[in-house]
Motif scaffolding. Structure first.
Motif, PDB file in Angstrom:
ATOM      1  N   TYR A  32       0.841  -1.199   0.000  1.00 19.86           N
ATOM      2  CA  TYR A  32       0.000   0.000   0.000  1.00 19.86           C
ATOM      3  C   TYR A  32       0.878   1.252   0.000  1.00 19.86           C
ATOM      4  CZ  TYR A  32      -2.787   3.765   2.080  1.00 19.86           C
ATOM      5  OH  TYR A  32      -3.382   4.988   2.342  1.00 19.86           O
ATOM      6  N   ALA A  33       1.848   1.297   0.912  1.00 22.10           N
ATOM      7  CA  ALA A  33       2.718   2.470   1.020  1.00 22.10           C
ATOM      8  C   ALA A  33       3.558   2.664  -0.240  1.00 22.10           C
ATOM      9  CB  ALA A  33       3.627   2.331   2.241  1.00 22.10           C
ATOM     10  N   ALA A  34       3.927   1.545  -0.902  1.00 23.54           N
ATOM     11  CA  ALA A  34       4.744   1.635  -2.107  1.00 23.54           C
ATOM     12  C   ALA A  34       4.012   2.356  -3.231  1.00 23.54           C
ATOM     13  CB  ALA A  34       5.156   0.239  -2.566  1.00 23.54           C
ATOM     14  N   PHE A  35       2.680   2.311  -3.230  1.00 29.08           N
ATOM     15  CA  PHE A  35       1.899   3.038  -4.234  1.00 29.08           C
ATOM     16  C   PHE A  35       1.385   4.371  -3.694  1.00 29.08           C
ATOM     17  CE2 PHE A  35       0.513  -0.679  -7.174  1.00 29.08           C
ATOM     18  CZ  PHE A  35       1.849  -0.954  -7.426  1.00 29.08           C
ATOM     19  N   GLU A  36       1.027   4.426  -2.415  1.00 23.74           N
ATOM     20  CA  GLU A  36       0.464   5.644  -1.843  1.00 23.74           C
ATOM     21  C   GLU A  36       1.510   6.739  -1.711  1.00 23.74           C
ATOM     22  OE1 GLU A  36      -2.713   7.986  -0.265  1.00 23.74           O
ATOM     23  OE2 GLU A  36      -2.602   6.150  -1.468  1.00 23.74           O
ATOM     24  N   ASN A  37       2.760   6.356  -1.377  1.00 23.95           N
ATOM     25  CA  ASN A  37       3.782   7.382  -1.211  1.00 23.95           C
ATOM     26  C   ASN A  37       4.116   8.097  -2.520  1.00 23.95           C
ATOM     27  OD1 ASN A  37       6.808   8.280   0.013  1.00 23.95           O
ATOM     28  ND2 ASN A  37       5.175   8.011   1.513  1.00 23.95           N
ATOM     29  N   PRO A  38       4.256   7.399  -3.639  1.00 23.57           N
ATOM     30  CA  PRO A  38       4.460   8.113  -4.908  1.00 23.57           C
ATOM     31  C   PRO A  38       3.245   8.931  -5.348  1.00 23.57           C
ATOM     32  CG  PRO A  38       5.244   5.857  -5.080  1.00 23.57           C
ATOM     33  CD  PRO A  38       4.479   5.958  -3.799  1.00 23.57           C
ATOM     34  N   ILE A  39       2.043   8.537  -4.902  1.00 20.62           N
ATOM     35  CA  ILE A  39       0.863   9.348  -5.202  1.00 20.62           C
ATOM     36  C   ILE A  39       0.944  10.675  -4.454  1.00 20.62           C
ATOM     37  CG2 ILE A  39      -1.643   9.499  -4.812  1.00 20.62           C
ATOM     38  CD1 ILE A  39      -1.766   6.482  -5.477  1.00 20.62           C
ATOM     39  N   ARG A  40       1.365  10.625  -3.177  1.00 19.32           N
ATOM     40  CA  ARG A  40       1.484  11.840  -2.376  1.00 19.32           C
ATOM     41  C   ARG A  40       2.749  12.627  -2.712  1.00 19.32           C
ATOM     42  NH1 ARG A  40      -1.048  13.064   2.248  1.00 19.32           N
ATOM     43  NH2 ARG A  40       0.906  13.801   3.161  1.00 19.32           N
ATOM     44  N   TYR A  41       3.795  11.931  -3.112  1.00 21.31           N
ATOM     45  CA  TYR A  41       5.077  12.576  -3.425  1.00 21.31           C
ATOM     46  C   TYR A  41       5.510  12.161  -4.834  1.00 21.31           C
ATOM     47  CZ  TYR A  41       5.243  13.772   1.506  1.00 21.31           C
ATOM     48  OH  TYR A  41       4.951  14.289   2.751  1.00 21.31           O
ATOM     49  N   PRO A  42       4.887  12.715  -5.848  1.00 17.89           N
ATOM     50  CA  PRO A  42       5.092  12.238  -7.230  1.00 17.89           C
ATOM     51  C   PRO A  42       6.492  12.471  -7.778  1.00 17.89           C
ATOM     52  CG  PRO A  42       3.753  14.242  -7.202  1.00 17.89           C
ATOM     53  CD  PRO A  42       3.876  13.793  -5.779  1.00 17.89           C
ATOM     54  N   ASP A  43       7.269  13.362  -7.203  1.00 14.53           N
ATOM     55  CA  ASP A  43       8.602  13.650  -7.731  1.00 14.53           C
ATOM     56  C   ASP A  43       9.717  12.939  -6.968  1.00 14.53           C
ATOM     57  OD1 ASP A  43       7.486  15.425  -9.611  1.00 14.53           O
ATOM     58  OD2 ASP A  43       7.472  17.054  -8.130  1.00 14.53           O
ATOM     59  N   LEU A  44       9.342  12.091  -6.004  1.00 16.61           N
ATOM     60  CA  LEU A  44      10.352  11.494  -5.129  1.00 16.61           C
ATOM     61  C   LEU A  44      10.929  10.193  -5.693  1.00 16.61           C
ATOM     62  CD1 LEU A  44      11.580  12.252  -2.399  1.00 16.61           C
ATOM     63  CD2 LEU A  44       9.886  10.788  -1.294  1.00 16.61           C
ATOM     64  N   TYR A  45      10.118   9.461  -6.456  1.00 17.18           N
ATOM     65  CA  TYR A  45      10.499   8.103  -6.853  1.00 17.18           C
ATOM     66  C   TYR A  45      10.556   7.933  -8.360  1.00 17.18           C
ATOM     67  CZ  TYR A  45       9.248   7.213  -1.987  1.00 17.18           C
ATOM     68  OH  TYR A  45       9.180   7.245  -0.625  1.00 17.18           O
ATOM     69  N   LYS A  46      11.402   6.984  -8.777  1.00 13.96           N
ATOM     70  CA  LYS A  46      11.498   6.615 -10.186  1.00 13.96           C
ATOM     71  C   LYS A  46      10.699   5.362 -10.505  1.00 13.96           C
ATOM     72  CE  LYS A  46      14.276   9.924 -11.329  1.00 13.96           C
ATOM     73  NZ  LYS A  46      13.782  11.035 -12.188  1.00 13.96           N
ATOM     74  N   CYS A  47      10.370   4.561  -9.484  1.00 13.50           N
ATOM     75  CA  CYS A  47       9.586   3.343  -9.720  1.00 13.50           C
ATOM     76  C   CYS A  47       9.057   2.827  -8.391  1.00 13.50           C
ATOM     77  CB  CYS A  47      10.423   2.273 -10.420  1.00 13.50           C
ATOM     78  SG  CYS A  47      11.811   1.615  -9.456  1.00 13.50           S
ATOM     79  N   ALA A  48       8.118   1.866  -8.462  1.00 15.95           N
ATOM     80  CA  ALA A  48       7.507   1.291  -7.259  1.00 15.95           C
ATOM     81  C   ALA A  48       7.139  -0.159  -7.524  1.00 15.95           C
ATOM     82  CB  ALA A  48       6.269   2.086  -6.856  1.00 15.95           C
ATOM     83  N   VAL A  49       7.288  -0.986  -6.488  1.00 14.12           N
ATOM     84  CA  VAL A  49       6.888  -2.394  -6.552  1.00 14.12           C
ATOM     85  C   VAL A  49       5.899  -2.661  -5.429  1.00 14.12           C
ATOM     86  CG1 VAL A  49       7.632  -4.798  -6.451  1.00 14.12           C
ATOM     87  CG2 VAL A  49       9.125  -3.078  -7.495  1.00 14.12           C
ATOM     88  N   GLY A  50       4.729  -3.162  -5.788  1.00 15.81           N
ATOM     89  CA  GLY A  50       3.727  -3.555  -4.810  1.00 15.81           C
ATOM     90  C   GLY A  50       3.555  -5.065  -4.803  1.00 15.81           C
ATOM     91  N   TYR A  51       3.753  -5.672  -3.651  1.00 20.36           N
ATOM     92  CA  TYR A  51       3.709  -7.138  -3.495  1.00 20.36           C
ATOM     93  C   TYR A  51       2.601  -7.463  -2.495  1.00 20.36           C
ATOM     94  CZ  TYR A  51       5.741 -11.762  -2.165  1.00 20.36           C
ATOM     95  OH  TYR A  51       5.969 -13.091  -1.883  1.00 20.36           O
ATOM     96  N   VAL A  52       1.608  -8.207  -2.927  1.00 21.30           N
ATOM     97  CA  VAL A  52       0.413  -8.535  -2.134  1.00 21.30           C
ATOM     98  C   VAL A  52      -0.081  -7.307  -1.359  1.00 21.30           C
ATOM     99  CG1 VAL A  52       0.908 -11.008  -2.002  1.00 21.30           C
ATOM    100  CG2 VAL A  52       1.804  -9.537  -0.223  1.00 21.30           C
ATOM    101  N   GLY A  53      -0.149  -6.185  -2.046  1.00 29.43           N
ATOM    102  CA  GLY A  53      -0.469  -4.924  -1.400  1.00 29.43           C
ATOM    103  C   GLY A  53      -1.947  -4.699  -1.170  1.00 29.43           C
ATOM    104  N   ALA A  54      -2.269  -3.952  -0.105  1.00 28.46           N
ATOM    105  CA  ALA A  54      -3.652  -3.591   0.237  1.00 28.46           C
ATOM    106  C   ALA A  54      -3.970  -2.253  -0.412  1.00 28.46           C
ATOM    107  CB  ALA A  54      -3.818  -3.522   1.754  1.00 28.46           C
ATOM    108  N   TYR A  55      -4.435  -2.287  -1.659  1.00 32.04           N
ATOM    109  CA  TYR A  55      -4.618  -1.057  -2.425  1.00 32.04           C
ATOM    110  C   TYR A  55      -6.009  -0.454  -2.298  1.00 32.04           C
ATOM    111  CZ  TYR A  55      -0.621  -3.385  -4.560  1.00 32.04           C
ATOM    112  OH  TYR A  55       0.563  -4.044  -4.759  1.00 32.04           O
ATOM    113  N   ASP A  56      -6.954  -1.218  -1.773  1.00 30.79           N
ATOM    114  CA  ASP A  56      -8.336  -0.749  -1.663  1.00 30.79           C
ATOM    115  C   ASP A  56      -8.783  -0.862  -0.209  1.00 30.79           C
ATOM    116  OD1 ASP A  56     -11.015  -0.150  -1.811  1.00 30.79           O
ATOM    117  OD2 ASP A  56     -11.441  -1.460  -3.516  1.00 30.79           O
ATOM    118  N   LEU A  57      -8.733   0.249   0.515  1.00 30.05           N
ATOM    119  CA  LEU A  57      -9.048   0.222   1.948  1.00 30.05           C
ATOM    120  C   LEU A  57     -10.537   0.028   2.210  1.00 30.05           C
ATOM    121  CD1 LEU A  57      -6.710   3.056   3.301  1.00 30.05           C
ATOM    122  CD2 LEU A  57      -6.216   0.637   2.892  1.00 30.05           C
TER     123      LEU A  57
END
Length: 684
Positions: free
Chosen positions: A531-556
């Motif tokens: 969840y954090a691997a996708f949520e953090n780039p959403i909140r901080y779009p210029d911080l990361y070059k890529c993200a990996v989500g593994y069995v992530g909780a994407y829908d709260l």
């Protein structure tokens, strides 16, 4: 008991790093093959060693119990579990018979759960028997049992190899409706015939039981039907239960209690309890049930107790609590009974293994021989035989002998001050070799997120990334366990806000210290970490070059309603506290509903049999990205894997693809990175 507390045996930190030539890449398989040995215990007479080992045919971890002669190290007996069962725990019931409790684990990120089976075997391989589940019969040894229903193993309550080598006391649940709705029951079990008789019952469903030094069940604790923590005590095995909840659960987490009894004291009346201090940390107390008071034995204003060390058992007498462990960064041992012989042995062992954590797994009746487990950030578990009379230590087994400690990286404890002044804790692992500056960085938020934390120790995932030239940041953001309940509760209902700010502040700190290149940062996590691997780039779009989500909780909006969390009252109760009950708020904080803001390459991995974070999360995320015109890589998908891949070959594939993904965007191939590919046709 001594009231003076001493801080001692703290493992020394590595204040500086010496970089040699960068080691050659180590194959992924080296890190993710199963541990060959997962546990070892010596028999009370010292003649035999029982071990939990990997299945040499299938590679399954903890799948075989092996008995060896202590002196000749020759196999005497073995017990192979059926299917994909693993050994949950094992005990010497007497000098010549071993009990084995089994578990199933739906995914590598889930905790193994007792599956109701209990086995026994003699040291010569005879009288191999499945004792539980007990199934009543009118024939054979079960004829005289007082139990009329099938009974499944639920935990070991009491054993005494010296006073009663034929029986043990176990907790069981009967084949009558949901086990989550049953009161805990204690049964006296004949470890040779399998005959059982019920001897006690607790008060509340989902409860646990504890016996005193004579085997009398006198403590029960768990949750009531509303998910609230409760505990009861009685002065003898037949007395009335006294409600101790108001005393024992002071300052407790309304979401999920971590407090529990440790053992009875020597006088048989008082008992030790892990509970919350006035500073909200998990601390050790001595409880007087008559006066309804608890006396502090060890409290730390900042850090939770991570383990309690009991002294040696002397016949039927309950051992003292001699020390407790905490983990402020590196592990620390705090001595309570400085004159106790076990503490003295521990001191000698820490001297013998500098820079390692030391655990005594078992000992002989006369304490002349001890089996010791050690580990560090560079060394997976190793097991030794310690002769207390001669002072000599002999290596027995290594969990992963293929790991070369000299080629592993150092895990450095760090503190980061967040933007609001809160001090955050965590670890930074830098590749061995080079200057340790301007490195590509992988941010690795842990799962949970409440209760778990990142700890110092050997982490194959982190070591793999470091071996390939990446710095790895593991930040115990607010909401993490281990630092007191206030620290943990600071994250409640802040999954998408301050918990994400903490991760961004951790990246800023790592860059400011010169360790990381701000243009080469990716984020990867599993479960909440996904969840954090996708949520953090959403909140901080210029911080990361890529993200990996593994069995992530994407829908709260579906977390806590779909999957095994919803199977018991405490689960849904906890999720409501963690996230709040406002579904519109949960929707706003879910990556699934913000896919249009995810503007970096992402890789998705999940299992089709996940019952913790159900496949819907990944499937909804991919559908939302497609709808938003976004592409993604993968998915890395296996239909029979659950919450974390368990099969070796699937993990090999996962990490090979993950490394290729990181290399493409922040590693050696970063300059060649193009547009990420969307999911192949026909894939989920």
């Amino acid at each position: 008991m001594s009231r003076q507390l001493f801080l001692s045996l703290v493992l020394s930190a590595f204040a500086s790093f010496v970089y040699a030539d960068a080691p050659a890449p180590i194959p992924v398989q080296t890190f993710f093959t199963y541990a060959k040995v997962s546990g070892a215990k010596i028999s009370p007479d010292g003649k035999y060693l029982a071990m939990s080992v990997a299945n040499e045919k299938t590679g399954l971890e903890k799948n075989v119990l092996l008995v060896l002669g202590t002196d000749d190290m020759k196999p005497k007996a073995n017990f192979w579990l059926k299917g994909e069962q693993s050994i949950l725990n094992f005990w010497w019931a007497n000098d010549t018979r071993v009990l084995v409790a089994t578990a199933t684990q739906t995914g590598s990120l889930d905790r193994p759960q007792a599956d109701g089976d209990l086995y026994a075997i003699n040291v010569d391989g005879t009288q191999k028997r499945q004792l539980m589940p007990y199934m009543p019969s009118t024939e054979g040894g079960h004829m005289h049992s007082s139990v009329s229903s099938n009974v499944y193993y639920g935990g070991l309550v009491y054993l005494s190899p010296d006073t009663d080598p034929k029986h043990v006391l176990i907790q069981g649940y009967v084949d009558e409706g949901s086990r989550y709705e049953q009161k805990p029951k204690a049964f006296r079990l004949d470890i040779y015939t399998g005959e059982i008789r019920q001897v006690a019952e607790g008060n509340e469903a989902q409860g646990r039981l504890m016996a005193d030094s004579a085997g009398n069940v006198r403590l029960t604790w768990g949750e009531d039907q509303n998910g609230h923590a409760v505990a009861y005590y009685r002065p003898d095995s037949g007395g009335d239960w006294k409600d101790m909840s108001s005393l024992l659960f002071q300052g407790e987490d309304p979401a999920q209690s971590e407090s529990h009894p440790v053992s009875f004291a020597k006088d048989g009346k008082h008992f030790y309890w892990l509970g919350r201090s006035k500073d909200s940390t998990l601390s050790l107390y001595l409880v007087d049930p008559d006066t309804m008071t608890r006396q502090p034995v060890y409290e730390d204003p900042q850090y939770d107790i991570t383990d309690v060390v009991g002294g040696f058992s002397t016949g039927s007498e309950t051992p003292s609590i001699v020390a407790v462990d905490t983990m402020p960064g590196l592990p620390a041992v705090h001595v309570i009974e400085g004159d106790d012989v076990k503490v003295q042995y521990l001191g000698q062992l820490y001297d013998a293994f500098p820079g390692r954590q030391v655990l005594i797994t078992s000992g002989t009746r006369d304490h002349s021989r001890l089996v010791v487990a050690t580990y560090s950030d560079k060394i997976p578990a190793e097991f030794y035989l310690y002769d207390t009379k001669s002072g000599q230590v002999r290596m027995l087994f290594a969990a992963k002998p293929e790991i070369d400690a000299d080629k592993m990286a150092t895990m450095m404890p760090i503190n980061v001050t967040a933007r609001d002044g809160m001090v955050l804790h965590g670890y930074l692992t830098l590749p061995s070799g080079g200057a340790g500056k301007g490195l590509p960085l992988i941010v690795n938020p842990h799962g949970g997120p409440h209760g778990p934390r990142d700890e110092w120790g050997f982490n194959p995932e982190v070591q793999l990334f470091a071996n390939r030239g990446y710095a790895v940041l593991q930040l115990n953001f607010r909401g993490s366990g281990g630092y007191g309940l206030r620290y943990q509760q600071a994250g409640y209902r802040h999954w998408s806000s301050t918990m994400q700010d903490d991760l961004a502040d951790g990246v800023a700190w790592t860059v400011k210290q010169g360790y990381a290149d701000p243009k080469r940062v990716c984020i990867y996590g599993a479960s909440y970490g996904g969840y954090a691997a996708f949520e953090n780039p959403i909140r901080y779009p210029d911080l990361y070059k890529c993200a990996v989500g593994y069995v992530g909780a994407y829908d709260l909006t579906i977390l806590g309603e779909h999957g095994d969390i919803s199977h018991f009252a405490g689960g849904t109760h906890a999720i409501d506290i963690y996230l709040g009950e406002d579904m519109e708020q949960r929707k706003r904080e879910s990556p699934v509903y913000n896919a249009d803001k995810l503007n970096i390459p992402v890789l998705i991995a999940y299992g089709g049999a996940d019952v913790r974070v159900v496949p819907e999360h990944a499937e909804n995320m991919m559908a939302a990205m497609k709808k938003a015109g976004k592409s993604y890589e993968g998915p890395i998908y296996y239909p029979n894997e659950a919450h974390g891949f368990t099969k070796q070959e699937h993990n090999f594939d996962l990490y090979e693809q993950m490394l290729a993904f990181f290399d493409k965007y922040i590693g050696p191939d970063a300059g060649k990175a193009g547009t990420p590919a969307t999911a192949p046709a026909g894939k989920p």
